[in-house]
Design a protein around this motif. Structure first.
Motif, PDB file in Angstrom:
ATOM      1  N   ILE A   1       0.854  -1.195   0.000  1.00  0.00           N
ATOM      2  CA  ILE A   1       0.000   0.000   0.000  1.00  0.00           C
ATOM      3  C   ILE A   1       0.882   1.233   0.000  1.00  0.00           C
ATOM      4  O   ILE A   1       1.906   1.281   0.700  1.00  0.00           O
ATOM      5  N   ASP A   2       0.476   2.259  -0.757  1.00  0.00           N
ATOM      6  CA  ASP A   2       1.288   3.480  -0.828  1.00  0.00           C
ATOM      7  C   ASP A   2       0.911   4.442   0.296  1.00  0.00           C
ATOM      8  O   ASP A   2      -0.090   4.270   1.004  1.00  0.00           O
ATOM      9  N   THR A   3       1.717   5.469   0.431  1.00  0.00           N
ATOM     10  CA  THR A   3       1.561   6.440   1.531  1.00  0.00           C
ATOM     11  C   THR A   3       0.195   7.103   1.514  1.00  0.00           C
ATOM     12  O   THR A   3      -0.463   7.269   2.550  1.00  0.00           O
ATOM     13  N   ARG A   4      -0.243   7.500   0.316  1.00  0.00           N
ATOM     14  CA  ARG A   4      -1.532   8.203   0.213  1.00  0.00           C
ATOM     15  C   ARG A   4      -2.673   7.328   0.717  1.00  0.00           C
ATOM     16  O   ARG A   4      -3.570   7.797   1.424  1.00  0.00           O
ATOM     17  N   LEU A   5      -2.648   6.044   0.370  1.00  0.00           N
ATOM     18  CA  LEU A   5      -3.716   5.151   0.804  1.00  0.00           C
ATOM     19  C   LEU A   5      -3.635   4.886   2.304  1.00  0.00           C
ATOM     20  O   LEU A   5      -4.666   4.807   2.991  1.00  0.00           O
ATOM     21  N   TYR A   6      -2.426   4.754   2.851  1.00  0.00           N
ATOM     22  CA  TYR A   6      -2.305   4.602   4.311  1.00  0.00           C
ATOM     23  C   TYR A   6      -2.956   5.779   5.036  1.00  0.00           C
ATOM     24  O   TYR A   6      -3.644   5.612   6.048  1.00  0.00           O
ATOM     25  N   ARG A   7      -2.745   6.978   4.502  1.00  0.00           N
ATOM     26  CA  ARG A   7      -3.336   8.157   5.155  1.00  0.00           C
ATOM     27  C   ARG A   7      -4.863   8.123   5.049  1.00  0.00           C
ATOM     28  O   ARG A   7      -5.563   8.497   5.989  1.00  0.00           O
ATOM     29  N   LEU A   8      -5.395   7.667   3.903  1.00  0.00           N
ATOM     30  CA  LEU A   8      -6.852   7.553   3.759  1.00  0.00           C
ATOM     31  C   LEU A   8      -7.414   6.532   4.755  1.00  0.00           C
ATOM     32  O   LEU A   8      -8.465   6.741   5.364  1.00  0.00           O
TER      33      LEU A   8
END
Length: 648
Positions: free
Chosen positions: A137-144
């Protein structure tokens, strides 16, 4: 994948807040509806940007929730073959957030999020059954995902993702029905401790954890052959209770809990697996009741579960219907019966699966003489009522389509445990009258049938009357509609409940429940109809006082403007004729679409009287048929057994 995110028809329906049928209708009616970009013909996938553009262009409002945004981004992060791994990674991250929210805040301030997760999240989730690849999972999705956890909580967030995953892979995943999972938990709790106390529960083939979730407060152990299922189950359990342990691996070949003994073992094993380990497990000590045949993997699971139950502990396992009668397994079935290990076989729906309830015998105890057979036409509530009655008093006849069968009668050349084969004979409630008494009842019933024929004339051509739908009658104030609850405990309390089975048979309310402000209390003159097209029953009630049970609708008419028997007759016709279903092949009647002729009240009453007399004739035929079947059986039994003789 060439698109940022994709949706199936269910996703589109949620996005636009419509039913799936509306999405199918859009695809047929609108030439500019986006074409699929993936999936299969049966389950196509569509581009999210294209769907959003089409909805805007056609003036259809939509709202993408945060949960749906996370799901779509998650699904777009890889192909469907890795979707389970992606959901598992998201779940591990949510578990980490729930355990170390401060650690997550520190990681987000670091330069490399993935590296920070490898260091901190791995340590915080070390009790997961398989290693987590945090790079999925990429950073943007972790934040979501973190935003979703803040909005709904980690547990609710992960359950949403699991629900979407199961829906997307419904053809590949075998998930136990929630009502069946709850039933298995209730039966186990009742058997071991009526107060509901269970200390340890094991599921050796746990899938995504459906059977373990109802046992909150107990120590929960699970094993699953696949890494993905083991990871998803572990996260679901650990987000609820820290006293849970899940391992990955095939429980038959590599037992993850050797020597463990549980109060309850639940299992929904894989069916019809020939490569279950027959050759390498031939001398396994778990086969206490006999070596399972190569084609009977389910009997291997039964014995594995019994081996993990403490003495006196309960096993609740779902089995294919054929396991009750296949010839290769008769030796093991017989040994289970002789030892008193098998306590009940319950058919929950036509074609199975069946629910087997077993109890590991305690040292020195006397084996029971009876086993419960339930052909649960009434579904889960009927099965639960039968088991509770049998557990309380095995010698008393259980309610409904249930029968306590003598074990010695089952130990024949077939050892057939199919509940349908051991159902009580129709009309056996009259068997205690003896052959002479039943014969007199039968003759009296036959003699009354001609008098029961209603006076109905034959028209040369069909009448074409104006009509209105039930929905229109409701809006006009002629009818008020109430719906029975989706679920109701009908085996405890003092308040009578009218069940669907009572309505079909014309019997008195047989269920019992406890008072609740949400109950619909029946009144004389109410029309009650089943909601399923297979039953097609509708009656006007002569007595009130009971409450409306599940799978029933109540229609309360204005008697100054509508005759209740008239309405009941047309509702009955709509069900038995198979018309007015929600869609072709559906099992439920859409009562709002039932057409009711618009005629005067006096003509309604004439039709209502005829409908009522037809219903009485049907009840009389049913009673006569039951008496006739009992008479024939008693005749054969008496002649062959020497208690009757032919008269000259």
């Amino acid at each position: 994948m060439g698109h940022d995110a994709t949706l199936n028809a269910g996703d589109i329906a949620r996005l636009a807040d419509v039913g799936r049928a509306a999405v199918s209708n859009w695809r047929r009616r609108y030439d500019d509806f986006p074409q699929p970009v993936g999936g299969t013909a049966a389950s196509p996938l569509f581009s999210l940007p294209e769907i959003e553009e089409w909805l805007r262009r056609n003036g259809k409002s939509y709202e993408m929730s945060l949960g749906d945004r996370v799901w779509q981004r998650l699904r777009a992060s890889g192909d469907d073959l890795r979707l389970g791994d992606l959901v598992g990674c998201a779940g591990a991250f949510l578990l980490y957030l729930s355990r170390d929210p401060g650690g997550w805040r520190r990681v987000t301030r670091g330069p490399e999020l993935a590296k920070g997760l490898h260091q901190t999240a791995t340590a915080a989730t070390s009790d997961l059954p398989v290693p987590v690849d945090w790079d999925l999972i990429d950073t943007r999705l972790y934040r979501l995902i973190a935003d979703l956890a803040a909005e709904q909580g980690p547990l609710a967030a992960f359950e949403l993702l699991c629900e979407r995953y199961v829906e997307a892979h419904s053809r590949q995943l075998a998930v136990t029905r929630p009502d069946v999972a709850e039933l298995m938990a209730r039966l186990a709790r009742f058997e071991l401790d009526p107060a509901g106390g269970v200390r340890t529960v094991l599921d050796p083939s746990c899938g995504v954890g459906a059977l373990l979730l109802p046992f909150s407060g107990a120590r929960v152990l699970g094993q699953e052959a696949g890494d993905t299922g083991a990871l998803l189950t572990a996260v679901r359990l650990l987000l609820r209770d820290p006293d849970a342990r899940v391992v990955a691996g095939d429980a038959l070949r590599l037992d993850g809990f050797p020597g463990a003994r549980a109060d309850v073992v639940v299992c929904d094993p894989p069916f019809n697996e020939r490569a279950w380990g027959y050759e390498e497990l031939t001398g396994d000590p778990r086969w206490e009741y006999g070596l399972p045949p190569r084609g009977e993997s389910e009997l291997a699971w039964v014995q594995h579960c019994l081996a993990h139950a403490r003495p006196g502990g309960l096993v609740a396992i779902l089995m294919p219907a054929a396991s009750a009668s296949r010839r290769p397994g008769k030796r093991i079935r017989g040994n289970l019966l002789r030892a008193g290990a098998l306590r009940a076989v319950i058919t929950l729906s036509a074609g199975g699966p069946d629910l087997w309830l077993l109890r590991r015998p305690e040292a020195g105890e006397r084996p029971p003489s009876l086993v419960l057979m339930v052909d649960a036409d009434g579904g889960v509530p009927a099965a639960e009522a039968a088991w509770r009655a049998f557990a309380a008093d095995p010698e008393a006849e259980p309610p409904g389509a249930a029968h306590a069968v003598r074990i010695i009668d089952l130990l024949d050349d077939e050892v057939d445990l199919s509940p349908a084969r051991h159902r009580p004979h129709p009309g056996d409630e009259h068997a205690d009258l003896g052959f002479g008494g039943v014969r007199d009842r039968f003759l009296a019933s036959v003699a009354s049938l001609p008098r029961a024929l209603p006076a109905i004339g034959v028209l040369t051509g069909a009448r074409d009357l104006p009509s209105a739908s039930v929905g229109e009658l409701v809006r006009a104030g002629l009818v008020t509609v109430h719906q029975g609850p989706a679920r109701m405990a009908t085996d405890a309390g003092d308040l009578p409940v009218l069940t669907a089975a009572d309505l079909v048979s014309g019997g008195r309310p047989s269920g019992r429940t406890t008072p609740d402000p949400g109950h619909v209390v029946l009144e004389p003159g109410d029309v009650v109809a089943t909601t399923t097209a297979t039953d097609g029953a509708a009656r006007t009630l002569a007595e009130g006082g009971a409450v409306l049970g599940p799978q029933l609708h109540l229609y309360r008419v204005d008697p100054e403007r509508m005759d209740p028997d008239f309405l009941a007759g047309y509702l009955r016709y709509a069900g038995t004729a198979g018309t007015n279903r929600s869609h072709p092949g559906a099992s439920r009647v859409d009562a709002r679409r039932v057409r009711i002729p618009r005629v005067s009240l006096s003509e309604q009453r004439a039709y209502g009287r005829a409908f009522r007399e037809l219903l009485a004739l049907e009840d009389g035929l049913r009673e006569t048929t039951a008496l006739g079947e009992t008479l024939v059986r008693l005749g054969f039994d008496g002649l062959a057994g020497g208690r009757l003789r032919p008269e000259a």
